[in-house]
Design a protein around this motif. Structure first.
Motif, PDB file in Angstrom:
ATOM      1  N   PRO A 485       0.802  -1.293  -0.016  1.00  0.00           N
ATOM      2  CA  PRO A 485      -0.305  -0.076   0.297  1.00  0.00           C
ATOM      3  C   PRO A 485       0.765   1.031  -0.184  1.00  0.00           C
ATOM      4  N   LEU A 486       2.478   1.561   0.949  1.00  0.00           N
ATOM      5  CA  LEU A 486       2.973   2.210   0.773  1.00  0.00           C
ATOM      6  C   LEU A 486       3.255   2.707  -0.523  1.00  0.00           C
ATOM      7  N   PHE A 487       4.034   1.439  -1.073  1.00  0.00           N
ATOM      8  CA  PHE A 487       4.994   2.408  -2.782  1.00  0.00           C
ATOM      9  C   PHE A 487       4.047   2.087  -3.886  1.00  0.00           C
ATOM     10  N   ARG A 488       2.271   1.432  -3.443  1.00  0.00           N
ATOM     11  CA  ARG A 488       0.843   2.191  -4.603  1.00  0.00           C
ATOM     12  C   ARG A 488       1.067   3.253  -4.833  1.00  0.00           C
ATOM     13  N   SER A 489       1.193   4.413  -3.472  1.00  0.00           N
ATOM     14  CA  SER A 489       0.807   5.637  -3.149  1.00  0.00           C
ATOM     15  C   SER A 489       1.746   6.051  -3.260  1.00  0.00           C
ATOM     16  N   LEU A 490       3.114   5.760  -3.623  1.00  0.00           N
ATOM     17  CA  LEU A 490       3.801   6.994  -4.146  1.00  0.00           C
ATOM     18  C   LEU A 490       4.364   7.806  -5.281  1.00  0.00           C
ATOM     19  N   HIS A 491       4.786   9.452  -5.118  1.00  0.00           N
ATOM     20  CA  HIS A 491       4.006   9.814  -6.168  1.00  0.00           C
ATOM     21  C   HIS A 491       5.714  10.002  -7.134  1.00  0.00           C
ATOM     22  N   ASP A 492       6.125  10.098  -8.148  1.00  0.00           N
ATOM     23  CA  ASP A 492       7.075  10.148  -9.068  1.00  0.00           C
ATOM     24  C   ASP A 492       8.276  10.878  -8.053  1.00  0.00           C
ATOM     25  N   THR A 493       8.163  11.744  -7.335  1.00  0.00           N
ATOM     26  CA  THR A 493       8.726  13.356  -6.329  1.00  0.00           C
ATOM     27  C   THR A 493       9.660  12.505  -5.546  1.00  0.00           C
ATOM     28  N   ASP A 494       8.744  11.158  -4.465  1.00  0.00           N
ATOM     29  CA  ASP A 494       9.669  11.119  -3.930  1.00  0.00           C
ATOM     30  C   ASP A 494      10.577   9.953  -4.387  1.00  0.00           C
ATOM     31  N   HIS A 495      11.454   9.640  -2.818  1.00  0.00           N
ATOM     32  CA  HIS A 495      12.342   9.187  -2.706  1.00  0.00           C
ATOM     33  C   HIS A 495      12.758   8.447  -1.551  1.00  0.00           C
ATOM     34  N   ILE A 496      13.501   7.420  -1.801  1.00  0.00           N
ATOM     35  CA  ILE A 496      13.373   6.300  -1.278  1.00  0.00           C
ATOM     36  C   ILE A 496      14.862   5.872  -1.120  1.00  0.00           C
ATOM     37  N   THR A 497      15.416   5.550  -0.163  1.00  0.00           N
ATOM     38  CA  THR A 497      17.137   4.962  -0.324  1.00  0.00           C
ATOM     39  C   THR A 497      17.324   3.864   0.948  1.00  0.00           C
ATOM     40  N   LEU A 498      17.992   2.791   0.381  1.00  0.00           N
ATOM     41  CA  LEU A 498      18.023   1.547   1.322  1.00  0.00           C
ATOM     42  C   LEU A 498      19.053   1.070   1.606  1.00  0.00           C
ATOM     43  N   TYR A 499      19.456   0.944   3.071  1.00  0.00           N
ATOM     44  CA  TYR A 499      20.652   0.821   3.407  1.00  0.00           C
ATOM     45  C   TYR A 499      20.591  -1.006   4.169  1.00  0.00           C
ATOM     46  N   ARG A 500      21.535  -1.362   4.169  1.00  0.00           N
ATOM     47  CA  ARG A 500      21.654  -2.368   4.926  1.00  0.00           C
ATOM     48  C   ARG A 500      22.307  -2.836   5.893  1.00  0.00           C
ATOM     49  N   ALA A 501      21.961  -3.384   6.670  1.00  0.00           N
ATOM     50  CA  ALA A 501      22.845  -3.469   8.247  1.00  0.00           C
ATOM     51  C   ALA A 501      23.249  -4.726   8.269  1.00  0.00           C
ATOM     52  N   GLY A 502      24.030  -5.533   8.108  1.00  0.00           N
ATOM     53  CA  GLY A 502      24.973  -6.128   8.407  1.00  0.00           C
ATOM     54  C   GLY A 502      26.366  -6.265   8.658  1.00  0.00           C
ATOM     55  N   LYS A 503      26.903  -6.965   9.775  1.00  0.00           N
ATOM     56  CA  LYS A 503      28.255  -6.860  10.198  1.00  0.00           C
ATOM     57  C   LYS A 503      28.605  -5.007   9.796  1.00  0.00           C
ATOM     58  N   ASP A 504      28.914  -4.835   8.716  1.00  0.00           N
ATOM     59  CA  ASP A 504      28.610  -3.473   8.082  1.00  0.00           C
ATOM     60  C   ASP A 504      27.802  -2.763   7.510  1.00  0.00           C
ATOM     61  N   SER A 505      27.285  -1.704   7.630  1.00  0.00           N
ATOM     62  CA  SER A 505      26.445  -0.995   6.843  1.00  0.00           C
ATOM     63  C   SER A 505      27.070  -0.555   5.345  1.00  0.00           C
ATOM     64  N   GLN A 506      25.728  -0.400   4.329  1.00  0.00           N
ATOM     65  CA  GLN A 506      26.045  -0.355   2.938  1.00  0.00           C
ATOM     66  C   GLN A 506      24.922   0.542   2.625  1.00  0.00           C
ATOM     67  N   LEU A 507      24.795   1.595   1.233  1.00  0.00           N
ATOM     68  CA  LEU A 507      23.872   2.060   1.157  1.00  0.00           C
ATOM     69  C   LEU A 507      23.745   1.347  -0.418  1.00  0.00           C
ATOM     70  N   ILE A 508      22.601   0.715  -0.295  1.00  0.00           N
ATOM     71  CA  ILE A 508      22.827  -0.705  -1.942  1.00  0.00           C
ATOM     72  C   ILE A 508      21.485  -0.237  -2.618  1.00  0.00           C
ATOM     73  N   LEU A 509      20.554   0.905  -2.345  1.00  0.00           N
ATOM     74  CA  LEU A 509      19.761   1.364  -3.403  1.00  0.00           C
ATOM     75  C   LEU A 509      19.935   3.594  -3.392  1.00  0.00           C
ATOM     76  N   PRO A 510      20.349   4.692  -3.993  1.00  0.00           N
ATOM     77  CA  PRO A 510      20.502   5.579  -3.381  1.00  0.00           C
ATOM     78  C   PRO A 510      18.775   6.235  -4.263  1.00  0.00           C
ATOM     79  N   ASP A 511      18.210   5.854  -4.732  1.00  0.00           N
ATOM     80  CA  ASP A 511      17.496   6.331  -4.814  1.00  0.00           C
ATOM     81  C   ASP A 511      15.975   5.308  -6.101  1.00  0.00           C
TER      82      ASP A 511
END
Length: 677
Positions: A485-511
């Motif tokens: 439901p969240l992603f269905r409601s997103l607009h083109d102007t909205d912005h999501i970043t994805l980080y992985r929290a493992g033994k270290d952290s990493q930016l997986i998807l910047p946008d």
């Protein structure tokens, strides 16, 4: 003559110390350059880089007080509040009478201690409905607030709604249009840029925009589903469903977001409704005041009776609201009654003294409500007035105004990003342009503009940190169903970043705005046993703090994350960082164990976030609306400077002052004249 010279010397000394740009002796030029670089980074909202430069500037020139102040400001913006306090206290030893430093220290100590906890409210002021020329109201019955701090008062006898700004100044007077003229408004509520008004005589709920233009009608006279006989109270549930107390038909009616009839609640047996006069909803429970039965009936969402509440002292109960974990019941004859949902005791509010020490009583109270700062508003039908009470600390102490950054990229146009909070740490909304003052090199700038709130909040910014575990992967179905439901409601102007929290952290998807991409990254990650949530959180917050618009930090977790996941950066640091930028923290989990919520409450609670179990049936269905409700309440002040553009690298001092409801705040900052592009 000697006394006169001493006075001049004292005045000069008090001007020299503090926070002006100093003179640099031979060998100190590097301190100036480091300060300049630091200020450039700060005004780009790159606070970590700015901190390092200000540290170097202070180390090179110990009495560089302006650099030390900016260092303290950057510590605060990075969530390092103890370090910020240390720097401010060093400054205080050098300038014991500097009110700016004193106020910053007091505010920060309160924030570190968890904010103002005192619940005492004192009389602030009264709005007399009979004394406002052009905006008169008589027999007020209800009050509601929008997210800009404006409030709306319905007058029963005058058949109008008066709109006030956050300062309490009337700005418009509605009576409806030619075809839908208000006759006897009795209840009103704000929802999604609209004001809904129950008209007792028209047997309708009228819908208006915030300028008072008529939009739509719900209901009409009758006893069939969707019709009314004397609608007496209205409210919304968190999902946007409208509930109407239909007094003449002895029932509650529920309407969906499209205004279509959904459900009728009549009650049965001893809980059968006769004359419902007030309604509110809390924790999926429907509280209904029955004026004839002198009781409050509590129903579940299907209309089943859960509880009955009564007091022998009640004589004419009218309305009910639940505010700040308290039930407020207004009785027209005996006053206002409160019930603590934490302590479980009823008490009657006593009479009160106004600012002149005169005792005042509520003659015929009809409704209560609370604004975003925690101030209480009592609506007195008989006295034609609104009595306002505020937290004692908020009325007797300065406001917390902070300059976050100064944008000079469009020089000579200057844009100053500021936040204004009270001593409870709540952001103040609805402050108008006339309440601010801007000083450049101690000269007041008379012409400046205030950015439009809607433009600031066009884009939603979400940083997602996921637990890199096998358990989270196994919860893929819950993740997909819960987040859809969240992603269905997103607009083109909205912005999501994805980080992985493992033994270290990493930016997986910047946008991204793709749920499929996020689920694929989680699925393809090599599961680990240790999770560095602390490092991933700080990285996410740094990125979010540079954005404009609603900002949300989200954890996707199962059941494997432990306290040692926050060893590098403790939860308290993450919360401070988030609170400095008004970023709520949400925890979305695939773990159905309710006891797991407590381990995350020290992140979600203080940041005004939530813990939500993703089962496809709960609050996650309305996540987008929930996230969007966390508006960016910064005030962006813009003006065109008279500074000569040829004065490249000249430091320009900026001062900001604000006066809201008689309480003041101020801060100082600055910028260097940029080189021409």
């Amino acid at each position: 003559m000697r006394k006169f010279v001493s006075i001049i010397f004292l005045l000069v000394c008090t001007q020299i110390f503090p926070l002006d740009f100093p003179n640099f002796s031979l060998g100190e030029e590097n301190a100036k350059e480091e300060f300049k670089r630091g200020l450039t980074y700060k005004n780009l909202r790159e606070y970590s880089a700015a901190k390092e430069r200000f540290q170097k500037a202070v180390n090179l020139k110990k009495d560089f007080h302006l650099a030390r102040l900016e260092l303290a400001n950057n510590y605060y913006l990075l969530g390092e509040w103890e370090e910020a306090l240390d720097e401010l206290e060093i400054l205080a030893t050098k300038a014991k009478n500097d009110l700016l430093i004193t106020n910053k220290i007091e505010t920060l100590r309160l924030a570190i201690a968890g904010g103002v906890t005192e619940k005492e409210k004192i009389y602030f002021k009264t709005i007399e409905g009979d004394s406002i020329r052009g905006y008169r109201f008589r027999n007020p019955v209800d009050i509601t607030f929008d997210e800009d701090g404006n409030f709306y008062v319905a007058g029963f006898d005058t058949s109008n709604v008066v709109k006030f700004n956050a300062q309490g100044t009337p700005i418009s007077n509605w009576r409806g249009g030619i075809t839908r003229k208000l006759e006897r408004p009795v209840s009103l509520v704000y929802q999604n840029q609209k004001v809904y008004i129950a008209d007792f005589v028209r047997d309708e709920v009228l819908v208006f925009d915030l300028n008072g233009s008529y939009l739509a009608t719900i209901g009409g006279p009758g006893k069939n589903p969707g019709q009314f006989r004397g609608p007496s109270s209205i409210c919304f549930d968190p999902l946007g469903n409208l509930y109407v107390a239909d007094s003449g038909n002895g029932r509650i009616q529920k309407f969906n977001q499209n205004g279509q009839f959904v459900l009728e609640i009549l009650g049965i047996g001893n809980s059968k409704l006769v004359n419902p006069s007030g309604i509110t909803i809390e924790n999926q429970k429907i509280y209904v005041v029955d004026k004839d039965k002198l009781k409050v009936f509590v129903f579940d969402g299907d209309g089943n009776t859960i509880e009955t509440i009564s007091k022998s002292e009640w004589k004419k109960p009218r309305n009910i609201r639940i505010l700040d974990n308290q039930i407020f019941l207004t009785d027209e004859l005996t006053g206002i009654w409160t019930y603590s949902m934490l302590n479980g005791d009823w008490r009657q509010l006593p009479k009160f003294r106004d600012k002149n020490g005169v005792y005042r009583v509520l003659y015929r109270p009809f409704a209560t409500n609370m604004d975003s700062t925690g101030s209480m508003y009592f609506v007195d039908f008989g006295k034609h007035r609104i009595d306002i009470f505020s937290h004692k600390n908020n009325l007797l102490s300065n406001l917390d105004l902070k300059i976050e950054s100064i944008d000079t990229s469009d020089f000579p146009n200057i844009h100053i990003y500021t936040r204004v909070k009270n001593r409870g740490g709540k952001e103040l909304v609805g402050i108008d342009r006339l309440s601010f003052r801007i000083f450049e090199n101690d000269n007041m700038t008379p012409l400046f503009s205030l950015a439009n709130k809607n433009k600031i909040n066009e884009k939603l910014n979400i940083a997602i940190v996921y637990e890199n575990s096998e358990s989270l992967k196994k919860g893929k179905t819950n993740l997909e169903d819960g987040l859809f439901p969240l992603f269905r409601s997103l607009h083109d102007t909205d912005h999501i970043t994805l980080y992985r929290a493992g033994k270290d952290s990493q930016l997986i998807l910047p946008d991204t705005v793709s749920l499929r991409d996020i689920l694929a990254k989680i699925r393809d990650s090599q599961a680990e046993e240790k999770f560095n949530f602390g490092k991933a959180s700080i990285a996410a917050l740094k990125k979010l703090s540079m954005e404009t618009g609603p900002k949300i930090l989200v954890y996707l977790v199962s059941k494997e994350a432990k306290e040692d996941s926050f060893l590098q950066y403790q939860k308290s640091r993450i919360v401070s960082y988030a609170k400095a930028h008004s970023i709520p923290i949400y925890v979305l989990t695939t773990n159905s164990n309710p006891s797991y919520e407590e381990s995350w409450s020290d992140l979600t609670g203080p940041s005004n976030g939530k813990y939500i179990y993703l089962d496809g049936e709960g609050e996650e269905r309305d996540l987008y609306k929930l996230f969007r409700s966390h508006l960016d309440y910064r005030y962006i002040l813009s003006y065109k400077t008279d500074t000569n553009p040829e004065l490249i690298n000249r430091y320009i001092k900026i001062g900001i002052g604000v006066d809201h409801r008689g309480v003041k705040g101020r801060d100082e900052g600055g910028y260097f004249v940029p080189e021409p592009r």
